[in-house]
Write a protein that holds these residues in place. Structure first.
Motif, PDB file in Angstrom:
ATOM      1  N   SER A 178       0.852  -1.183   0.000  1.00 29.44           N
ATOM      2  CA  SER A 178       0.000   0.000   0.000  1.00 29.44           C
ATOM      3  C   SER A 178       0.887   1.230   0.000  1.00 29.44           C
ATOM      4  O   SER A 178       2.111   1.134   0.031  1.00 29.44           O
ATOM      5  CB  SER A 178      -0.886  -0.002   1.244  1.00 29.44           C
ATOM      6  N   PHE A 179       0.229   2.382   0.001  1.00 24.39           N
ATOM      7  CA  PHE A 179       0.993   3.618  -0.069  1.00 24.39           C
ATOM      8  C   PHE A 179       1.857   3.794   1.170  1.00 24.39           C
ATOM      9  O   PHE A 179       2.981   4.310   1.111  1.00 24.39           O
ATOM     10  CB  PHE A 179       0.043   4.807  -0.227  1.00 24.39           C
ATOM     11  N   GLU A 180       1.336   3.349   2.299  1.00 23.48           N
ATOM     12  CA  GLU A 180       2.105   3.552   3.530  1.00 23.48           C
ATOM     13  C   GLU A 180       3.439   2.821   3.465  1.00 23.48           C
ATOM     14  O   GLU A 180       4.485   3.373   3.810  1.00 23.48           O
ATOM     15  CB  GLU A 180       1.287   3.052   4.726  1.00 23.48           C
ATOM     16  N   GLU A 181       3.367   1.570   2.987  1.00 24.32           N
ATOM     17  CA  GLU A 181       4.620   0.825   2.927  1.00 24.32           C
ATOM     18  C   GLU A 181       5.576   1.425   1.904  1.00 24.32           C
ATOM     19  O   GLU A 181       6.787   1.469   2.122  1.00 24.32           O
ATOM     20  CB  GLU A 181       4.348  -0.647   2.589  1.00 24.32           C
ATOM     21  N   PHE A 182       5.011   1.874   0.789  1.00 19.70           N
ATOM     22  CA  PHE A 182       5.809   2.551  -0.238  1.00 19.70           C
ATOM     23  C   PHE A 182       6.563   3.718   0.390  1.00 19.70           C
ATOM     24  O   PHE A 182       7.769   3.903   0.177  1.00 19.70           O
ATOM     25  CB  PHE A 182       4.845   3.024  -1.335  1.00 19.70           C
ATOM     26  N   LEU A 183       5.822   4.490   1.171  1.00 16.57           N
ATOM     27  CA  LEU A 183       6.419   5.678   1.770  1.00 16.57           C
ATOM     28  C   LEU A 183       7.500   5.307   2.784  1.00 16.57           C
ATOM     29  O   LEU A 183       8.541   5.962   2.868  1.00 16.57           O
ATOM     30  CB  LEU A 183       5.323   6.488   2.453  1.00 16.57           C
ATOM     31  N   VAL A 184       7.217   4.233   3.535  1.00 18.15           N
ATOM     32  CA  VAL A 184       8.198   3.849   4.555  1.00 18.15           C
ATOM     33  C   VAL A 184       9.513   3.437   3.893  1.00 18.15           C
ATOM     34  O   VAL A 184      10.600   3.806   4.344  1.00 18.15           O
ATOM     35  CB  VAL A 184       7.637   2.705   5.435  1.00 18.15           C
TER      36      VAL A 184
END
Lengths: 790, 216
Positions: free
Chosen positions: B86-92
């Motif tokens: 998801s976007f959160e993991e991408f960002l992390v």
């Protein structure tokens, strides 16, 4: 008197005080001695006339009276000019020698200061002798002969990676910083000159444009002085490249400003149009200079592609092309310094891939030698010119100039850093800013530019020169001497002396690709993306064009690895020829410790296990292998520090490399005989060795999966296994004999099997060898016959 | 642009900003890019990455893509691979590449270093046993040299061997001839790249401006 120089023995590093004192005395006498011919030389006209007159008289007299045949005569001005030049160069070199004999002095005072003092002394001596001081810092001599070697040395060995990474910062300092300095100093000087109504001094006559011109001349940071001082303080790479890069790139700005103001100083006014043309001129000068340099650089790289048969003149191409780049740029009033830097930086990767190792060493040493002598001469001449030059001391002007220089520099650096830090990842700290500001030294370029001014247009020329010299002295002496203690005091990060390790190289490459990938995923074209694109373009098109043969495909990591191998071979030799590779970290870890032990072979291949060698045979083999090792070891032991100059690219190292590989191979052979390990894990070696190894280890085929073992050998499995040991013995005896017969002559052995193009390190190694061996140097016989100097 | 514009999902962004340290603008830009890559879906998969044309010529493309799907990089102390992110993991994962802020204490700097080096370590240690074995290291070097054709294969092995030897020498010092060096542990890895200045070298500039329209 000049013949006394012959008595300087090279081993005269006088350990005792009286010896040192004697050496210094001789140097001083030499100085005295050199003055007289110089003094005589500077008044050639009179003596020449007299001589002519004498000759005529003797000629006429010859017809009437027979004189004795002149056994010995003196004709000085036949050799006058070259003699003077040689004498100056000799003086400079002896001074350099002399300074290192006085240990404490060279630690406290930077060399540049000492040299200026020597120049002052020599100038003073000449004046005392009543002769006219020769105009040594003549601008033509300076710009055409003394400056290019230093700049070429700097450009050729410029560390490209940090330079490119910090290019934005460097350009900001060089362009904006210099402009700011010039206008600030020039403008404020004009203002100061105007505000003295009480004492009407000749300063009033100073108009704005000459002031600005003076500001332009004095504002540029000088590469020679920066190099001379920063060389000794060993600060970290970032600061070094910032100050040094700035001093190189501000040449374009200086050239444009100088010409602009000089052109219009006579007229007295500069319009906006002229200013605009000036900006355009700046772009033309800078980019044009770089373009000219790059063109010559590519020409040199292309030429070096074809020099495989005439290795001896390779260095010449590098030097001549670079010098022509400089001269061509100067011809069009472009920035010669930038042309030279561009030429050196562009041609280096390609030329180094093409030329032999000896040529590489030659280039390196010649450049260092010339630049060193040039630098020494420049500082000495600065001292001499100080004594000589017409001076016009004006307290106000000079002190205001010095103060303004300092203030302008500090304000400029602080202001620019504030702006630059917004765009940098690694910000510049206050300490960094201080060093950058403090390291802005002025030098001989400013003086030469001032010297170029014509007296008719600039009546204040002498005042300018005096002020320039004072600023130079101030920066070189005061700032140069105190920067080292200040660096210590502020605990500025020093240059890391660590050896480049293979792991760091791997990770540098890995990071490059990783960051490029992340940038692509992020979707913006950052500078990793462009760097990657440039690299790919370079690899695909340019390298194919400019690099000869196989080397065009060699990636950087492999090139680095080969360089490391060679360095290790040299270290091996220096350490007296032990079998173990000495490493930076003393450890007993060897290749064996990291090789994974293969899992025990599946039961099916039990039938094909290696037949046990009868005990006696095994002993025999071991003895022969060991004795072979000993022989190589003995031979290597005679290479010690005194007989071989430790230079990675010197004669004879290539066969040492091969010997080293052989020794490692032999050592492994012994161990493998014990353990019957099947993992070959050996560095690449010649097909003969491969054949020997494979012939004695047939188990290698059964257990090893389909992998690329030594690719070029077609092995006949049908060959009977029992005479293996004999084969091994024969191989090594033969190898040993071949060695004995030919001494150091290594004929590259032809590859055993079908030679797939570009495959197998054996071929590449041989090519490497051929590259070294194809350049036997000026006289092949001499070199190869006497490898072991007593 | 900036605070005046109301970004969609603002409260979400606050949480993300705190977790990853990006600014709101940067998160907005990256979100746009995420949507562009995933064709406006909620999650990214491997084939979405494979569609990026510039990435195709990168020799370590496979490892980079795997790094995005590696749970070890999500700062959750989990292991294993996932199929989509998801976007959160991408960002992390992206936050590993943030440049260090200029005012940091020594221990903050040290923790940033460890984090970045941990990311690199995870990229090399594909089987997640905590050590980089010789085989894994060889694989790394082979991938790096994969663009140089067949002549890289043998030398890749030698280079990897030499590098491993160097690590062993630095970390272990003295070893008996029959001892076996298992592999590079994380501590050895830290020691190896001690002078590498990873915190500044492993960073890219995340722009605050939206330039995704210019790139593919």
């Amino acid at each position: 008197m000049p013949s006394r120089t012959g008595s300087h023995s090279p081993a005269g590093f006088g350990k005792s005080l009286p010896e040192r004192g004697l050496l210094l005395l001789m140097v001083l006498v030499l100085l005295q001695g050199s003055v007289l011919p110089l003094g005589a030389a500077s008044s050639p006209d009179i003596s020449h006339q007299e001589n002519l007159g004498n000759n005529k008289a003797t000629d006429e007299g010859h017809n009437f009276t027979k004189k004795a045949f002149p056994v010995l005569g003196i004709d000085y001005h036949h050799i006058q000019t070259p003699f003077e030049i040689s004498l100056w160069v000799l003086l400079a070199s002896l001074m350099k020698l002399g300074f290192h004999l006085i240990p404490r002095l060279s630690g406290i005072v930077p060399e540049s200061c000492l040299l200026i003092v020597v120049g002052l002394l020599v100038g003073g001596l000449i004046k005392l002798a009543g002769e006219k001081v020769p105009p040594v810092l003549d601008s033509r001599l300076f710009f055409l002969c003394l400056l290019p070697p230093i700049i070429l040395d700097a450009g050729y060995f410029l560390p490209i990676r940090p330079f490119m990474e910090n290019l934005g910062t460097i350009l900001m300092f060089a362009v904006v910083g210099t402009l700011w300095n010039a206008f600030f100093i020039g403008g404020l000087l004009y203002a100061v000159c105007q505000i003295q109504p009480a004492n009407p001094s000749d300063l009033h006559g100073l108009e704005l444009l000459p002031c600005l011109l003076f500001g332009a001349i004095i504002s540029a940071v000088d590469p020679v002085a920066v190099l001379a001082v920063f060389e000794e303080i060993h600060i970290n790479e970032l600061l070094h490249i910032l100050v040094f890069g700035e001093s190189l790139l501000n040449d374009a700005v200086t050239v444009v400003l100088y010409h602009l103001f000089e052109e219009y100083a006579g007229v007295g006014a500069v319009t906006v149009m002229d200013g605009f043309l000036g900006v355009i001129s700046f772009l033309v000068v800078a980019l044009g200079g770089v373009l000219v340099g790059a063109i010559y650089g590519f020409l040199a790289a292309f030429t070096s592609r074809f020099t495989s048969h005439t290795r001896v003149i390779e260095p010449l191409f590098v030097f001549v092309y670079s010098y022509m780049a400089y001269l061509s740029a100067e011809m069009f009033h472009l920035s010669g310094i930038m042309a030279l830097i561009a030429c050196g930086a562009v041609m280096r990767p390609y030329v180094e891939a093409n030329i032999s190792h000896k040529s590489h060493t030659t280039i390196k040493y010649f450049l260092k030698m010339w630049s060193s002598v040039s630098e020494t001469l420049i500082f000495i001449f600065l001292g001499v010119a100080t004594v000589d030059g017409p001076h016009s001391w004006n307290w106000t002007f000079v002190t205001v100039t010095v103060i303004l220089c300092l203030v302008a520099r500090v304000i400029g650096v602080v202001g620019l850093t504030y702006v630059i830090n917004k765009f940098r990842i690694v910000k510049l700290t206050t300490k960094d800013q201080f060093i950058v500001a403090y390291g802005g030294l002025r030098g001989a370029i400013a003086f030469s530019l001032g010297f170029l001014l014509k007296k008719e247009h600039f009546p204040m020329r002498e005042m300018f020169l005096t002020a320039i010299i004072t600023v130079i002295f101030f920066t070189v002496f005061v700032q140069g001497m105190t920067i080292k203690p200040l660096v210590e005091l502020l605990a500025v990060k020093k240059k890391q002396e660590a050896k480049r390790s293979i792991n760091e190289e791997i990770h540098t490459q890995f990071l490059d690709h990783l960051l490029t990938g992340i940038e692509d995923i992020c979707g913006h074209y950052g500078h990793h993306h462009w760097k990657d694109k440039l690299n790919r373009f370079n690899k695909k098109y340019v390298k194919k064009c400019l690099i000869a043969g196989e080397r065009s495909k060699e990636p950087q990591l492999i090139a680095f690895y080969h360089k490391m191998e060679m360095k290790q071979a040299i270290e091996l030799v220096e350490s007296g020829g032990g079998v173990k590779l000495p490493s930076a970290v003393p450890s007993t870890v060897s290749m064996q410790n990291i090789q994974p032990k293969k899992p025990p072979p599946p039961p099916k291949s039990v039938e094909r296990a290696l037949p046990q060698l009868p005990k006696g045979r095994e002993e025999e083999i071991r003895k022969i292998l060991r004795s072979n090792l000993q022989r190589t070891r003995q031979r290597l032991r005679s290479y010690n520090r005194h007989t071989l100059v430790a230079d990675p690219f010197e004669d004879g190292f290539s066969d040492l490399l091969l010997k080293k590989q052989k020794m490692i191979e032999l050592e492994k052979k012994i161990k493998e005989m014990n353990n019957y390990l099947t993992v070959p894990a050996a560095p690449p070696d010649s097909p003969t060795m491969c054949r020997a190894r494979l012939a004695s280890d047939p188990q290698a085929y059964s257990v090893k999966p389909v992998s690329d073992s030594v690719p070029t050998i077609q092995v006949d499995l049908a060959s009977p296994q029992s005479p293996d040991s004999v084969n091994v013995m024969d191989e090594f005896r033969r190898a040993g004999q071949e060695e004995e017969d030919q001494g150091l002559m290594m004929k590259p052995r032809g590859p055993g099997g079908p030679n797939k193009p570009g495959e197998g390190d054996a071929t590449r190694d041989q090519q490497k060898l051929m590259r070294c061996l194809s350049d036997p140097g000026p006289s092949a016989d001499e070199d190869e016959d006497e490898p072991f100097l007593p | 642009m900036g605070a005046l514009q109301s970004l969609p999902g603002q409260p979400e962004y606050i949480g993300l900003a705190e977790k990853t340290g990006f600014s709101f603008d940067q998160i907005g830009v990256l979100h746009k890019r995420f949507k562009q890559l995933s064709h406006n879906e909620e999650t990214l998969r491997r084939d979405h990455f494979n569609e990026i044309p510039d990435l195709a010529c990168n020799p370590i493309r496979a490892q980079i893509i795997e790094a995005f799907f590696d749970r070890r990089n999500y700062r959750q102390n989990a292991v294993g691979m996932v199929e989509e992110i998801s976007f959160e993991e991408f960002l992390v994962v992206m936050s590993h590449f943030r440049p260090p802020s200029p005012h940091m204490t020594e221990e903050q700097r040290e923790s940033v270093r460890r984090e970045k080096l941990r990311f690199l370590f995870n990229m090399h240690d594909t089987d997640n046993d905590g050590t980089i074995t010789l085989e894994e290291y060889r694989h790394v070097v082979e991938e790096l040299l994969s663009r140089s054709g067949a002549l890289g294969k043998e030398t890749a092995k030698s280079i990897a061997d030499a590098a491993m030897l160097e690590v062993a020498s630095i970390s272990m010092g003295h070893m008996e001839p029959d001892e076996f060096y298992e592999g590079i542990t994380f501590e050895h890895f830290l020691k190896l790249l001690d002078g590498f200045e990873i915190e500044s070298r492993m960073s890219i500039r995340f722009l605050n401006m939206d330039t995704t329209t210019l790139c593919k």
